[in-house]
Write an enzyme that holds these catalytic residues in place. Structure first.
Site, short mmCIF file in Angstrom:
data_model
loop_
_atom_site.label_atom_id
_atom_site.label_comp_id
_atom_site.label_asym_id
_atom_site.label_seq_id
_atom_site.Cartn_x
_atom_site.Cartn_y
_atom_site.Cartn_z
N ASN A 152 44.64 50.97 -30.95
CA ASN A 152 45.50 49.99 -30.29
C ASN A 152 45.79 50.33 -28.82
O ASN A 152 46.17 49.47 -28.06
CB ASN A 152 46.81 49.81 -31.06
CG ASN A 152 47.50 51.11 -31.34
OD1 ASN A 152 46.92 52.02 -31.96
ND2 ASN A 152 48.73 51.24 -30.89
N GLN A 180 43.98 45.83 -35.08
CA GLN A 180 43.53 45.45 -33.73
C GLN A 180 42.11 44.87 -33.76
O GLN A 180 41.68 44.23 -32.80
CB GLN A 180 43.58 46.64 -32.78
CG GLN A 180 44.97 47.11 -32.42
CD GLN A 180 45.74 46.10 -31.58
OE1 GLN A 180 45.17 45.26 -30.88
NE2 GLN A 180 47.05 46.18 -31.64
N SER A 201 47.64 42.50 -39.78
CA SER A 201 48.99 42.07 -39.42
C SER A 201 48.93 40.66 -38.81
O SER A 201 48.04 40.36 -38.02
CB SER A 201 49.59 43.05 -38.41
OG SER A 201 50.77 42.51 -37.86
N CYS A 327 55.04 51.19 -28.64
CA CYS A 327 55.97 52.02 -29.38
C CYS A 327 56.39 53.22 -28.54
O CYS A 327 57.42 53.83 -28.77
CB CYS A 327 55.35 52.53 -30.66
SG CYS A 327 54.52 51.26 -31.57
C1 LIG Z 1 50.74 46.53 -34.48
C2 LIG Z 1 50.01 47.56 -35.23
C3 LIG Z 1 50.50 48.08 -36.44
C4 LIG Z 1 51.82 47.64 -37.03
O1 LIG Z 1 51.79 46.31 -37.47
P1 LIG Z 1 53.19 45.52 -37.67
O2 LIG Z 1 52.79 44.21 -38.28
O3 LIG Z 1 53.77 45.36 -36.30
O4 LIG Z 1 54.03 46.33 -38.57
C5 LIG Z 1 49.75 49.04 -37.09
N1 LIG Z 1 48.58 49.46 -36.60
C6 LIG Z 1 48.06 48.98 -35.44
C7 LIG Z 1 46.75 49.49 -34.95
C8 LIG Z 1 48.76 48.03 -34.71
O5 LIG Z 1 48.27 47.58 -33.56
#
Ligand SMILES: *Cc1c(COP(=O)(O)O)cnc(C)c1O
Length: 384
Positions: A152, A180, A201, A327
Site C-alpha cells: 500500500n 490494494q 476492502s 496510518c
Molecule cells: C486499507 C488497507 C487495509 C485495511 O482495510 P480497511 O478496510 O480499511 O480495514 C489492509 N491492507 C491494505 C494493504 C490496505 O491498503
C-alpha cells in the site's frame, strides 16, 4: 485551479454513482433483517446472495467461498488468526514480510504472544519478496504464509503465482492481502489457483467503508473469528451489513470488468507523473520497484526535505497526498516499509505518496508537479 486535487486513492476512494444507486433501496426502503422469515427479510437475504454471486463471478471462484466482513482489517485478522488456531496441532510457525500492512503485522504480533513463532522476511531493495528466501524460511512447523499481493505504500507487486505454488507444494496455507491489488491488477482466482485466502476492502475500490470480503478456498482449515449468530453459514456472525454488501459487490463487478482499460490509462498517467517529477525536480527519486509496481502509485523522495512540510504546503494548495502510509501520518517513526527497502530515516522523511485513480487527469498531474517544484525549491532555498 482552486478545486481539490485528490491523489490519495490508496487511503480511500469516493463512492461511485453506480454503487450508490445499487445501495439506495437498502438504506431506507428494504431494511428487513435477512435472518427473518417474512417477505421483507427475504428481499434482504436475496440481495446478499445475489451480491455473493456477483463477487464470485468477478473473482472466478465459487459462491460458497465468499464471506462478507466489516472490512480489510477484519478479513486479514480472520484469515491469520483463524488459520493459526485451526492448525496449531500441525505446527506453530507463520511466515510474513516486514512490509505488510499493520492489520497483518499486528495480528502476527498478537499470535506471538499466544505461542506462535513468526518469521518476518526481509525484502529486496525494490520491495520484492525473494522466493528463495521464502523457501529457506519454511520449516515442517510452518502452517501459514501471509504476503500482500501489492504494497500500500510503495505499490510493489509480488510474484503471487510463484509464492502460492511454493506454499502449495509444501502443504502450507497461503493468504494474500489483495486490498490494494483489486481493480488494479487482474487477480482472477482461476489464475491464482493455489491462493487459499484473499482479503478485499470496499472503500479502496469505490465501494463503501466498513465492508470487506474474505475469500476462503473450499477445504481450507480456518476457525471462526467473530462468534454469535448463524449468519454467513455460521462462520461469521452479526446481522449482515446489507447495503454495504450490495455496494461492495457492485464495486467489485465494475472494477474487475474495467481492470484492463483502467490499467492502460493509469499506467500512462503514473509514468507521465514519474517522468515529469524526475525531470522537473532535482534530487528526487522513486521509492520501490519501477517494473513490478501498481499502476496508480507514485512514491517519491525529495532529498533534504521533510514530508510534513511538503504535505502541509500541498494541502494549502488543495492537494491531498500522503506520507508513506496514512496510518503512519502524524507519528514520528518513519515508515516500516521504507525502512525495510533500505531508505534512510532522513530520506524516508522526504518521501511523499501520491496515488492516482478514476478522476485523475493529466492536467491535475501538471498542476501537482508545478506546485511540488515550487514547494521543494522554497524549502531548499530556505535551508541554505
Ligand atoms: C486499507 C488497507 C487495509 C485495511 O482495510 P480497511 O478496510 O480499511 O480495514 C489492509 N491492507 C491494505 C494493504 C490496505 O491498503
Amino acid at each position: 485551479m482552486s478545486k481539490r486535487v485528490y491523489m490519495d486513492y490508496a487511503a480511500t476512494t469516493f463512492l461511485r454513482e453506480e454503487v450508490i444507486e445499487e445501495m439506495k433501496p437498502f438504506l431506507n426502503e428494504f431494511f428487513g433483517n435477512p435472518s427473518g422469515i417474512h417477505e421483507f427479510a427475504r428481499i434482504s437475504k436475496n440481495a446478499i446472495e445475489k451480491a455473493r454471486e456477483m463477487v464470485a463471478k468477478a473473482l472466478h471462484c465459487q459462491r460458497k467461498e465468499i464471506f462478507f466482513t466489516s472490512g480489510g482489517t477484519e478479513s486479514n485478522n480472520w484469515a491469520i488468526k483463524g488459520v493459526a488456531f485451526a492448525n496449531r496441532k500441525k505446527g506453530n510457525h507463520i511466515i510474513t514480510t516486514k512490509i505488510e500492512h499493520h492489520s497483518v503485522l499486528y495480528a502476527c504480533k498478537y499470535l506471538e504472544r499466544h505461542g506462535f513463532k513468526v518469521t518476518y522476511l526481509d525484502v529486496e531493495k525494490d520491495g520484492r519478496v525473494s522466493v528463495n528466501q521464502l523457501k529457506k524460511a519454511m520449516t515442517d512447523k510452518t502452517i501459514l504464509v501471509t504476503i500482500a499481493f501489492a504494497n500500500n505504500e510503495i505499490g510493489t507487486i509480488q510474484d503471487i503465482e510463484k509464492i502460492s505454488e511454493l506454499c502449495h507444494e509444501r502443504n502450507i496455507i497461503f493468504h494474500t492481502d489483495a486490498i490494494q491489488a483489486v481493480g488494479r491488477v487482474d487477480i482472477s482466482l482461476d489464475k491464482y489457483k493455489f491462493v487459499n485466502l484473499l482479503s478485499i476492502s470496499g472503500h479502496k475500490i469505490y465501494g463503501p467503508k466498513g465492508i470487506g470480503i474474505l475469500y476462503i478456498k473450499e477445504g481450507t482449515q480456518i476457525e471462526n473469528y467473530i462468534h454469535g449468530g448463524s449468519q454467513e453459514k455460521g462462520r461469521r456472525s452479526g446481522t449482515e451489513n446489507v447495503y454495504g454488501i450490495v455496494g461492495i459487490a457492485k464495486a467489485m463487478e465494475l472494477v474487475c470488468m474495467e481492470v484492463e482499460k483502467e490499467d492502460k490509462r493509469l499506467t500512462e498517467l503514473r509514468d507521465y507523473m514519474i517522468g515529469t517529477i524526475l525531470k522537473e525536480i532535482s534530487d528526487s527519486k522513486i521509492n520501490g520497484s519501477i517494473v513490478h509496481r501498481l499502476n496508480n502509485n507514485v512514491n517519491v523522495c525529495f532529498q533534504g526535505i521533510e514530508d510534513e512540510g511538503i504535505l502541509l504546503s500541498l494541502d494549502l494548495k488543495g492537494i491531498c497526498a500522503s506520507s508513506g502510509s496514512s496510518c503512519n501520518s502524524g507519528s514520528i517513526n518513519s515508515s516500516h516499509v521504507l525502512q525495510a527497502i533500505g531508505i534512510s530515516p532522513i530520506e524516508a522523511q522526504g518521501s511523499v505518496r501520491f496515488t492516482l485513480g478514476k478522476k485523475t487527469t493529466k492536467k491535475e498531474i501538471d498542476y501537482v508537479v508545478s506546485v511540488l517544484k515550487e514547494i521543494v525549491d522554497r524549502y531548499r532555498d530556505a535551508s541554505f
